[in-house]
Enzyme design. Structure first.
Site, PDB file in Angstrom:
ATOM      1  N   ASN A  56       4.619   1.884  -1.371  1.00 29.25           N
ATOM      2  CA  ASN A  56       5.195   1.460  -2.141  1.00 29.25           C
ATOM      3  C   ASN A  56       4.011   2.243  -3.415  1.00 29.25           C
ATOM      4  OD1 ASN A  56       6.998   0.022  -0.725  1.00 29.25           O
ATOM      5  ND2 ASN A  56       6.717  -1.766  -2.089  1.00 29.25           N
ATOM      6  N   ASP A 114       4.970  -3.375  -7.909  1.00 29.37           N
ATOM      7  CA  ASP A 114       3.614  -1.892  -7.235  1.00 29.37           C
ATOM      8  C   ASP A 114       3.213  -0.832  -8.077  1.00 29.37           C
ATOM      9  OD1 ASP A 114       2.736  -3.377  -4.629  1.00 29.37           O
ATOM     10  OD2 ASP A 114       5.206  -2.461  -3.665  1.00 29.37           O
ATOM     11  N   ASP A 167      16.849  -5.833  -9.762  1.00 32.38           N
ATOM     12  CA  ASP A 167      15.781  -6.163  -8.148  1.00 32.38           C
ATOM     13  C   ASP A 167      13.999  -5.842  -8.744  1.00 32.38           C
ATOM     14  OD1 ASP A 167      14.967  -6.133  -5.347  1.00 32.38           O
ATOM     15  OD2 ASP A 167      15.502  -4.679  -5.405  1.00 32.38           O
ATOM     16  N   THR A 204      -0.426 -10.191 -14.313  1.00 30.03           N
ATOM     17  CA  THR A 204       0.937  -9.605 -14.709  1.00 30.03           C
ATOM     18  C   THR A 204       2.288 -10.947 -14.703  1.00 30.03           C
ATOM     19  OG1 THR A 204       1.650  -9.122 -12.499  1.00 30.03           O
ATOM     20  CG2 THR A 204       0.772  -7.498 -13.568  1.00 30.03           C
ATOM     21  N   GLY A 246       0.563  -1.294  -0.023  1.00 31.82           N
ATOM     22  CA  GLY A 246       0.174  -0.036  -0.382  1.00 31.82           C
ATOM     23  C   GLY A 246       0.906   1.306  -0.279  1.00 31.82           C
ATOM     24  N   GLU A 269      -2.266  -7.120   2.090  1.00 31.84           N
ATOM     25  CA  GLU A 269      -1.692  -6.812   3.077  1.00 31.84           C
ATOM     26  C   GLU A 269      -1.998  -6.817   4.437  1.00 31.84           C
ATOM     27  OE1 GLU A 269       3.324  -7.244   1.848  1.00 31.84           O
ATOM     28  OE2 GLU A 269       1.836  -4.995   2.312  1.00 31.84           O
TER      29      GLU A 269
END
Length: 306
Positions: free
Chosen positions: A43, A252, A246, A220, A41, A140
């Protein structure tokens, strides 16, 4: 300016690079330790704000030093923190991130205060939801505030987006209030009650999720881009050819950009194309927050990639 209301999480991320997956019981030496803010949330709210959206965030943190770091972060990013609740006796969510040499990762989390968010916290934000263009939630936090946010968003005629990560089994009735659902392939399987590594084509998974009442499913696919499935059919959005370092925050970044560009009036296909670019930008940078582009950085990257 797109107005987005996020119901989400804040986690402090502890990251270490490792040369390979460890064997069971093995102590494996890593390097490049980093500690920084995270949580889907948080991010996504920061990513959307950097891309030019007006953001409001509902989140819960603990009564510890990580809560102080969260508020300092939001002050730097220009995000109002009046709905970021500091809960006495709780601890802030923690995420442990292990990154492999090719940029892939695995993450374990203790969600802490995030799981103490309630539907009442969401109802207290109804005026903010009414003032927004888009309501966005992730998994989350507990299912009840997610369902409440999506229902209030639908009741007020707002576009609702749900990023069901980390995936878990929930009441499928929740998805009737979701305009756009954005799982990755393994998350889609979990939502359907399948093992996360079950061999199922993304098209079939998305089609079954539509049966829950979702308006559009965007799966995705990482280096495979994204798959859009709705009542009009299936469309594949290709990924960029990049060297990922990374991928922790790429999803996000994708979700935030999708919301921002939909709010600016782009079609869902065009918004998804732009979101793929944003995710690629993030995957090329170490660290989630450092890898979330500003609008100027995004536009330069998009121009370079044609």
């Amino acid at each position: 300016m797109t107005k987005i209301f996020f119901v989400g999480s804040y986690n402090e991320g502890l990251t270490i690079r490792v040369p390979r997956m460890p064997a069971l019981g093995e102590s494996l030496a890593g390097d490049s330790f980093d500690m920084g803010p995270g949580g889907k949330g948080s991010n996504q709210a920061i990513a959307a704000a950097r891309l030019g959206a007006e953001v409001r965030l509902l989140a819960c943190v603990g009564d510890d030093i990580f809560a102080d770091r969260a508020r300092q972060l939001y002050a730097r990013e220009g995000i109002a923190a009046d709905k970021v609740h500091r809960l006495p006796g709780a601890h802030t969510g923690i995420g442990f991130v292990n990154i492999l040499p090719d940029g892939e990762n695995w993450i374990t989390v203790d969600l802490g205060a995030n799981l103490l968010m309630t539907a009442e916290h969401v109802r207290d934000c109804e005026a903010l939801i009414e003032q927004s263009d888009i309501v966005m939630a992730q998994f989350e936090v507990s299912p009840e505030p997610v369902a409440e946010a999506l229902a209030l968003g639908r009741a007020h005629g707002k576009r609702t987006i749900c990023n069901p990560a980390p995936a878990r089994a929930v009441d499928p009735a929740m998805f009737a209030d979701v305009d756009i659902l954005t799982p990755n392939a393994s998350e889609a399987r979990v939502l359907l009650g399948l093992p996360p590594d079950h061999r199922s084509p993304a098209e079939a998974l998305a089609g079954k999720l539509l049966d829950f009442g979702v308006g559009t499913v965007i799966v995705t696919l990482g280096a495979g881009g994204a798959l859009i499935v709705d009542r009009d059919g299936e469309r594949h959005i290709p990924a960029l050819s990049i060297e990922a370092v990374d991928v922790t925050g790429a999803g996000d970044s994708f979700n935030a950009a999708l919301a921002v560009f939909l709010g600016e009036g782009l079609s869902i296909d065009d918004a998804a194309r732009r979101a793929v670019l944003s995710g690629a930008y993030t995957a090329m940078h170490v660290g989630v927050i450092d890898g979330l582009p500003t609008r100027a950085q995004y536009e330069r990257f998009a121009a370079e990639k044609g």
